[in-house]
Design a protein around this motif. Structure first.
Motif, short mmCIF file in Angstrom:
data_model
loop_
_atom_site.label_atom_id
_atom_site.label_comp_id
_atom_site.label_asym_id
_atom_site.label_seq_id
_atom_site.Cartn_x
_atom_site.Cartn_y
_atom_site.Cartn_z
N ASN A 77 0.46 -1.30 0.31
CA ASN A 77 0.53 0.08 -0.01
C ASN A 77 1.07 0.91 -0.43
N GLY A 78 2.33 1.03 -0.04
CA GLY A 78 3.01 2.52 -0.59
C GLY A 78 3.63 2.71 1.30
N ALA A 79 3.24 2.02 1.88
CA ALA A 79 3.69 2.47 3.30
C ALA A 79 5.04 1.09 3.81
N ASP A 80 6.01 0.88 4.46
CA ASP A 80 6.86 0.57 5.38
C ASP A 80 6.63 -0.66 5.54
N VAL A 81 6.30 -1.90 6.03
CA VAL A 81 6.58 -2.58 7.08
C VAL A 81 7.80 -2.62 7.94
N ASN A 82 7.73 -2.15 8.94
CA ASN A 82 8.67 -2.64 10.07
C ASN A 82 8.25 -2.98 11.23
N VAL A 83 9.48 -4.16 11.40
CA VAL A 83 8.65 -4.90 12.85
C VAL A 83 9.97 -5.47 13.47
N SER A 84 9.42 -4.73 14.76
CA SER A 84 10.62 -4.97 15.56
C SER A 84 10.22 -6.13 16.62
N CYS A 85 11.85 -7.10 16.84
CA CYS A 85 11.53 -8.49 17.56
C CYS A 85 12.07 -7.92 19.02
N PRO A 86 11.05 -8.38 20.67
CA PRO A 86 10.71 -8.59 21.49
C PRO A 86 12.37 -9.29 22.06
N LEU A 87 13.72 -9.25 22.88
CA LEU A 87 14.42 -10.15 23.38
C LEU A 87 14.13 -11.10 24.17
N PRO A 88 14.73 -11.89 23.61
CA PRO A 88 14.60 -13.10 24.07
C PRO A 88 14.77 -13.47 25.59
N LYS A 89 14.65 -13.99 26.94
CA LYS A 89 14.82 -14.02 28.55
C LYS A 89 16.33 -14.02 28.01
N TYR A 90 16.89 -15.03 27.30
CA TYR A 90 18.37 -15.27 27.76
C TYR A 90 18.93 -14.41 27.26
N PHE A 91 18.72 -13.66 26.44
CA PHE A 91 19.33 -12.29 25.59
C PHE A 91 19.23 -11.72 26.71
N THR A 92 18.41 -10.73 26.96
CA THR A 92 17.77 -9.89 27.96
C THR A 92 19.02 -9.97 29.40
N GLN A 93 18.23 -11.27 29.79
CA GLN A 93 19.67 -12.51 31.40
C GLN A 93 21.42 -11.48 30.72
N THR A 94 21.56 -11.79 29.69
CA THR A 94 23.30 -11.45 29.19
C THR A 94 23.82 -10.50 29.49
N LEU A 95 23.18 -9.51 28.76
CA LEU A 95 23.01 -8.22 28.78
C LEU A 95 23.18 -7.96 30.41
N ASN A 96 21.99 -7.99 30.97
CA ASN A 96 22.47 -7.31 32.24
C ASN A 96 23.43 -8.14 33.07
N ARG A 97 23.65 -9.61 32.85
CA ARG A 97 25.11 -9.87 33.20
C ARG A 97 26.46 -9.26 32.76
N LEU A 98 26.49 -8.71 31.44
CA LEU A 98 27.69 -7.92 31.31
C LEU A 98 28.01 -6.06 31.44
N HIS A 99 26.43 -6.34 31.74
CA HIS A 99 26.35 -4.56 31.95
C HIS A 99 26.15 -3.81 30.79
N LEU A 100 25.72 -4.17 30.04
CA LEU A 100 25.29 -3.80 28.28
C LEU A 100 24.45 -3.52 28.63
N THR A 101 23.82 -1.84 28.11
CA THR A 101 22.80 -1.30 27.95
C THR A 101 22.91 -1.09 26.62
N LEU A 102 20.94 -0.75 26.64
CA LEU A 102 20.31 -0.70 25.19
C LEU A 102 20.28 0.42 24.99
N PRO A 103 20.63 0.42 23.39
CA PRO A 103 20.96 1.60 23.26
C PRO A 103 19.60 2.91 22.99
N ASP A 104 18.16 2.52 23.38
CA ASP A 104 16.80 3.21 24.00
C ASP A 104 16.96 3.57 25.43
#
Length: 386
Positions: free
Chosen positions: A355-382
């Protein structure tokens, strides 16, 4: 005529012991059926198992006795089990995650995918692909392709006469989780593949790497080729096939002839955050070569992806070797690293809509990915600016 003693009703009611002391068991009394009332099955069994019986056989265990023994065992106080350590809990979580949807019934997988729909319209469907489940029917396990007919019926309200179908469009490796694009017809598949060849389908991935890429952003343009690794356990891996090499003086590069079997591979990368010797990196591949992102990160930037046990070593097949400080952050020992899953997430998918507009889909982070980010003290961009 043989004489025998008749037992009155009052004598019978006086108890089983009186009867057993004056007459033979019922099974041995064949001369006169009226000598004594027949014993019930439980009474006959008790008589056979009574001390002094001359059967010579071991008493058989009755079901009621077995039930009593089981109840007594359950009532006995049990020794308290030692509590699980933090590392043991962590390993159990990783094992449970990596095996949760492998080798399940197709209907179970279809129901999970139905709950994991991120976007749908009349042409395409985007689902959140689970970890460890292959897209194609290549490895014998239950795949996403094998349950798409069930998923399409679920999305169509389980109608008996339903012509709806779902077809996979773009490849996504078994160990990668995240946004997976499906088409509703063969024509849409051809259209999406055409868009993909012209770089009009944009896919961005988030990975956690062991090491910090230098420079912090750039483009890796190095062809990839499949090579055999010799040794005690021969196997094949994808490897770099560069078009340039250092000259003899060591102060410049010289272009070499491209290998005929090498595939062009281009990956754009950008470091989103780094801490504890690890990084959160955004990758955007412009080509689609087998294991492209893993090879470029491990061999081109020498920053292998966390959980990539294939390309962390070139000459052998072994679990990834992690620095001690990273092991401490993850709460694991080196001997348990084989349970760490590949940390690659298909984070974002963008393609032109009908229809002319772009389809833009973002996927949520899985639990294991979020746990690793927290353990390594890595911060999400937002969250950096908050």
């Amino acid at each position: 005529m043989n004489s025998y003693r008749r037992i009155s009703c009052s004598d019978w009611k006086s108890g089983l012991n009186v009867v057993l002391s004056r007459v033979k068991p019922w099974t041995n009394c064949c001369r006169c059926p009226e000598a004594a009332p027949p014993l019930s099955r439980s009474q006959a069994t008790a008589a056979e198992q009574a001390p002094g019986s001359d059967t010579g056989e071991k008493p058989r265990l009755r079901a009621v006795d077995l039930a009593r023994q089981v109840q007594q065992e359950w009532r006995k106080p049990r020794a308290a089990e030692p509590p699980l350590s933090g590392q043991q809990k962590r390993v159990m979580e990783l094992k449970r995650f990596s095996l949760q949807l492998q080798h399940v019934h197709p209907n179970v997988l279809a129901k999970h995918l139905h709950r994991a729909v991120l976007y749908q319209d009349k042409d395409v469907v985007v689902i959140n692909k689970p970890y460890g489940v292959p897209v194609r029917d290549d490895c014998g396990a239950t795949s996403i392709s094998s349950v798409l007919h069930v998923l399409s019926k679920m999305m169509d309200g389980m109608k008996i006469k339903s012509d709806s179908q779902l077809l996979p469009c773009l490849r996504l490796e078994k160990e990668i989780t995240g946004a997976l694009l499906l088409a509703r017809s063969e024509e849409v598949v051809k259209h999406i593949l055409s868009l993909h060849r012209n770089n009009q389908v944009q896919r961005k991935y988030w990975v956690i790497t062991v090491g910090v890429p230098v420079p912090s952003e750039g483009v890796i343009d190095i062809p990839i080729i499949e090579r055999e690794v010799t040794g005690s356990r021969p196997h094949y891996k994808m490897a770099l096939s560069p078009l340039f090499k250092m000259n003899d003086a060591g102060d410049g590069v010289t272009k070499v002839r491209a290998h005929r079997q090498a595939h062009p591979a281009v990956t754009k990368y950008r470091v989103l955050d780094s801490s504890s010797g690890c990084s959160l990196v955004e990758l955007q591949p412009f080509t689609e070569v087998k294991h492209q992102m893993r090879v470029h990160m491990a061999l081109a930037l020498t920053c292998p992806i966390l959980g990539d046990h294939k390309y962390s070593h070139w000459s052998k097949l072994a679990p990834q070797k992690l620095p001690d400080h990273v092991l401490g952050k993850l709460g694991l020992e080196q001997s348990k690293i084989r349970h760490v899953p590949l940390h690659v997430l298909a984070r974002q998918l963008t393609l032109p809509g009908t229809n002319g507009a772009d389809v833009n889909v973002s996927c949520p982070l899985p639990k294991y990915f979020t746990q690793t980010l927290n353990r390594l003290h890595l911060t999400l961009p937002d969250k950096k600016d908050k």
